[in-house]
Design an enzyme around this catalytic site. Structure first.
Site, PDB file in Angstrom:
ATOM      1  N   GLY A 180      75.125 -72.125 -24.411  1.00 37.90           N
ATOM      2  CA  GLY A 180      73.800 -71.890 -25.014  1.00 37.90           C
ATOM      3  C   GLY A 180      73.542 -70.464 -25.460  1.00 37.90           C
ATOM      4  N   GLY A 229      87.392 -65.453 -24.869  1.00 32.46           N
ATOM      5  CA  GLY A 229      88.247 -65.716 -26.026  1.00 32.46           C
ATOM      6  C   GLY A 229      88.570 -64.444 -26.791  1.00 32.46           C
ATOM      7  N   HIS A 250      42.179 -83.201 -42.853  1.00 30.72           N
ATOM      8  CA  HIS A 250      41.016 -82.529 -42.258  1.00 30.72           C
ATOM      9  C   HIS A 250      40.630 -83.223 -40.958  1.00 30.72           C
ATOM     10  CE1 HIS A 250      37.246 -80.391 -41.987  1.00 30.72           C
ATOM     11  NE2 HIS A 250      36.638 -81.547 -41.754  1.00 30.72           N
TER      12      HIS A 250
HETATM   13  P1  FAD Z   1      74.311 -65.427 -28.710  1.00 30.86           P
HETATM   14  O1  FAD Z   1      73.191 -66.364 -28.539  1.00 30.86           O
HETATM   15  O2  FAD Z   1      74.173 -64.061 -28.185  1.00 30.86           O
HETATM   16  O3  FAD Z   1      75.580 -66.142 -28.060  1.00 30.86           O
HETATM   17  C1  FAD Z   1      76.815 -65.526 -27.994  1.00 30.86           C
HETATM   18  C2  FAD Z   1      77.657 -66.254 -26.984  1.00 30.86           C
HETATM   19  O4  FAD Z   1      78.997 -65.789 -27.070  1.00 30.86           O
HETATM   20  C3  FAD Z   1      77.239 -66.000 -25.537  1.00 30.86           C
HETATM   21  O5  FAD Z   1      77.127 -67.221 -24.864  1.00 30.86           O
HETATM   22  C4  FAD Z   1      78.360 -65.146 -24.948  1.00 30.86           C
HETATM   23  O6  FAD Z   1      78.566 -65.368 -23.570  1.00 30.86           O
HETATM   24  C5  FAD Z   1      79.539 -65.644 -25.763  1.00 30.86           C
HETATM   25  N1  FAD Z   1      80.655 -64.699 -25.859  1.00 30.86           N
HETATM   26  C6  FAD Z   1      80.620 -63.389 -26.199  1.00 30.86           C
HETATM   27  N2  FAD Z   1      81.866 -62.876 -26.231  1.00 30.86           N
HETATM   28  C7  FAD Z   1      82.707 -63.887 -25.902  1.00 30.86           C
HETATM   29  C8  FAD Z   1      84.108 -63.991 -25.772  1.00 30.86           C
HETATM   30  N3  FAD Z   1      84.915 -62.966 -26.051  1.00 30.86           N
HETATM   31  N4  FAD Z   1      84.633 -65.176 -25.386  1.00 30.86           N
HETATM   32  C9  FAD Z   1      83.831 -66.247 -25.129  1.00 30.86           C
HETATM   33  N5  FAD Z   1      82.492 -66.204 -25.253  1.00 30.86           N
HETATM   34  C10 FAD Z   1      81.941 -65.044 -25.642  1.00 30.86           C
HETATM   35  N6  FAD Z   1      65.463 -65.825 -31.813  1.00 30.86           N
HETATM   36  C11 FAD Z   1      64.690 -66.742 -32.415  1.00 30.86           C
HETATM   37  O7  FAD Z   1      65.040 -67.222 -33.499  1.00 30.86           O
HETATM   38  N7  FAD Z   1      63.518 -67.159 -31.857  1.00 30.86           N
HETATM   39  C12 FAD Z   1      63.069 -66.660 -30.688  1.00 30.86           C
HETATM   40  O8  FAD Z   1      62.006 -67.057 -30.221  1.00 30.86           O
HETATM   41  C13 FAD Z   1      63.854 -65.696 -30.031  1.00 30.86           C
HETATM   42  N8  FAD Z   1      63.458 -65.176 -28.848  1.00 30.86           N
HETATM   43  C14 FAD Z   1      64.256 -64.269 -28.219  1.00 30.86           C
HETATM   44  C15 FAD Z   1      63.822 -63.733 -27.016  1.00 30.86           C
HETATM   45  C16 FAD Z   1      64.598 -62.802 -26.353  1.00 30.86           C
HETATM   46  C17 FAD Z   1      64.130 -62.234 -25.044  1.00 30.86           C
HETATM   47  C18 FAD Z   1      65.849 -62.410 -26.910  1.00 30.86           C
HETATM   48  C19 FAD Z   1      66.713 -61.422 -26.200  1.00 30.86           C
HETATM   49  C20 FAD Z   1      66.278 -62.930 -28.115  1.00 30.86           C
HETATM   50  C21 FAD Z   1      65.486 -63.859 -28.784  1.00 30.86           C
HETATM   51  N9  FAD Z   1      65.872 -64.391 -30.003  1.00 30.86           N
HETATM   52  C22 FAD Z   1      65.080 -65.301 -30.633  1.00 30.86           C
HETATM   53  C23 FAD Z   1      67.134 -63.990 -30.649  1.00 30.86           C
HETATM   54  C24 FAD Z   1      68.215 -65.050 -30.438  1.00 30.86           C
HETATM   55  O9  FAD Z   1      68.349 -65.315 -29.056  1.00 30.86           O
HETATM   56  C25 FAD Z   1      69.540 -64.569 -31.007  1.00 30.86           C
HETATM   57  O10 FAD Z   1      69.352 -64.177 -32.348  1.00 30.86           O
HETATM   58  C26 FAD Z   1      70.566 -65.675 -30.964  1.00 30.86           C
HETATM   59  O11 FAD Z   1      70.803 -66.101 -29.645  1.00 30.86           O
HETATM   60  C27 FAD Z   1      71.887 -65.203 -31.581  1.00 30.86           C
HETATM   61  O12 FAD Z   1      72.779 -66.263 -31.538  1.00 30.86           O
HETATM   62  P2  FAD Z   1      74.362 -66.031 -31.582  1.00 30.86           P
HETATM   63  O13 FAD Z   1      74.951 -67.404 -31.578  1.00 30.86           O
HETATM   64  O14 FAD Z   1      74.717 -65.122 -32.680  1.00 30.86           O
HETATM   65  O15 FAD Z   1      74.721 -65.261 -30.233  1.00 30.86           O
END
Ligand code: FAD
Length: 468
Positions: free
Chosen positions: A40, A115, A447
């Protein structure tokens, strides 16, 4: 012989897991690699989902404060902090389990471990055991972690970041929130509703500085009314910890001010996770930690793609949002499957801040539209004139439409007020369909609904509101 995947996704956040689902649905043999115990990513585990669960408790607290006015006698109510946090964790667990289910349903192989790229078409996974996966394509979706400023390193007791504030075991009496972006504003809102004295410190001139200035000014009014203190144009000079909490020295213009609180929450942005990915011997280019990609999310290395919080398109800050990461995941999967997708239009990214009242927007702000050379017209309708807003007892805020005078095209829609983040969807579709103000004006709205305020803002942009 070891199986060869069509796609291996590294990272199971909203970018990675959605890319994996789309790839699998397009008939590609897909695997996902995740180093965390649970699937997630930031969004599900320490971002969107847990914060909104806490905001749901906060909203209920706000509603209960007005219960008497609605004719509901509530004898006694108060916050059970630990229960609110427990419920938040239950919501997180259910959402993460939902992703496990989706991986199974779509026949995506999940590998738990770290990874990294290990030569052409190879991903090494270091988990309980080490294994090397063969794949035709790799999507890096490793996301981001909270950014740390020098001198404000979290100890996760006095100085918190957005991860550790979600692990609190007791409610702090007071909190200084550093940064008035969406994350800082949402936590300030939650903790104020919980009864913690919250003070927001922002270095830019306004709260939510990237929103349309009218929205920033409106949320400032609302925060003043809620008695949430804030300092804008304010820079942190020094943070000191003591037995009681933190002492923060702030410079605002020529004046120096010292704020004291039990805790400091640093909400000053995110840093990309691109280290230890085995990128050194590849053609993948990295700029200040961000992986450089083109409009189909191709890195400099053939068949290696990157999406989400970890990327830069090289044209200014990339929006660190879950729905952006997911959308990019879909585009990338479609591209790999040879579907020739349209590039993402970054002018139409919805933005939503779930503080109270909510703030939401899509498209250009009035200022940006003018900078782009549009002859701009605007229409604004306040929720104070909306019947439904009076019914639900939330009449602050407005809907503002920014449009091009010449062709009447809607360029941006900006909302502050009740359910603003839900009302935004109409505007997103409108912008996608290059709608005109007149088309919104000629669309019948039910409405009494809050969405009538969007209709009325369109009337206003045409020069004549009906209900004001
Ligand atoms: P991430 O969600 O950061 O996931 C990356 C994943 O990669 C992680 O599970 C990590 O463990 C894994 N990973 C990293 N390196 C490796 C590796 N080498 N090998 C295996 N796994 C690895 N966005 C919204 O749109 N709406 C919101 O309401 C919102 N609220 C937020 C509230 C907070 C407090 C925060 C901090 C962020 C919020 N965001 C929100 C932003 C949103 O969470 C991020 O933009 C989003 O999660 C980015 O998704 P991503 O898939 O790029 O990376």
């Amino acid at each position: 012989m070891a199986e060869t995947f069509d796609v291996v996704v590294i990272g199971s956040g909203p970018g990675g897991y959605v890319a994996a689902i789309k790839a699998a649905q397009l008939g590609l043999k897909t695997a996902i690699v995740e180093k965390d115990k649970r699937l997630g990513g930031t969004c599900t585990l320490v971002g969107c989902i847990p914060t909104k669960a806490l905001l749901a408790t906060a909203e209920l607290m706000e509603k209960l404060k007005d219960a008497k006015e609605f004719g509901v006698d509530v004898k006694d109510f108060g916050l059970n902090f630990l229960q609110a946090y427990k419920r938040k964790e239950d919501v997180v667990a259910k959402n993460s389990a939902g992703i496990d289910f989706l991986m199974k349903k779509n026949k995506i192989t999940v590998f738990k471990g770290h990874g990294r790229l290990a030569g052409k078409g190879k991903v090494e996974v270091s988990g309980d055991k080490k294994e090397v996966l063969d794949t035709k394509n790799i999507i890096i979706a490793t996301g981001s972690v909270p950014r740390t400023l020098p001198g404000i390193e979290p100890d996760h007791k006095r100085i918190l970041n957005s991860d550790s504030v979600l692990r609190l075991e007791t409610q702090p009496k007071s909190m200084i929130v550093l940064g008035a972006g969406a994350v800082g504003m949402e936590f300030a809102s939650v903790f104020d509703s919980f009864g913690t004295k919250a003070t927001v410190v922002e270095m830019f001139p306004h709260l939510l500085p990237i929103e349309d200035e009218d929205c920033s000014v409106e949320i400032e009014k609302a925060y003043r009314k809620r008695k949430i203190d804030f300092l804008t144009d304010a820079k942190v000079e020094k943070v000191e910890k003591n037995d009681k909490g933190v002492k923060v020295t702030i410079k605002k213009g020529t004046e120096t001010q010292v704020l004291e609180a039990e805790t400091l929450l640093s909400a000053v942005g995110r840093s990309p996770v691109s280290n230890d990915l085995g990128l050194e011997k590849t053609g993948v280019k990295v700029d200040r930690g961000f992986i450089v990609v083109d409009n189909m999310f191709r890195t400099g290395e053939p068949n290696v793609f990157a999406i989400g919080d970890v990327i830069t398109l090289g044209n200014g800050p990339h929006p660190a949002l879950a729905h952006v990461a997911s959308y990019e995941g879909v585009v990338t999967a479609e591209f790999i499957a040879g579907k020739n997708p349209q590039p993402v239009n970054y002018d139409r990214i919805p933005s939503a801040t779930y503080c109270y009242p909510e703030v939401a927007s899509v498209g250009l702000t009035e200022k940006k539209a003018k900078e782009r050379g549009y002859d701009v017209k605007t229409g604004k309708f306040p929720f104070s004139a909306s019947g439904k807003a009076r019914i639900v007892g939330e009449s602050w805020g407005f809907v503002k439409i920014v449009a091009d005078k010449k062709y009447d095209e809607v360029l941006g829609v900006h909302l502050v007020g009740p359910h603003a983040t839900e009302l935004l969807a109409e505007a997103c579709l409108g912008l996608r369909l290059e709608t005109t103000v007149e088309e919104i004006e000629k669309t019948m709205h039910a409405h009494p609904t809050l969405s009538e305020a969007v209709l009325e803002a369109a009337h206003a942009a045409m020069g004549h509101t009906l209900h004001m």
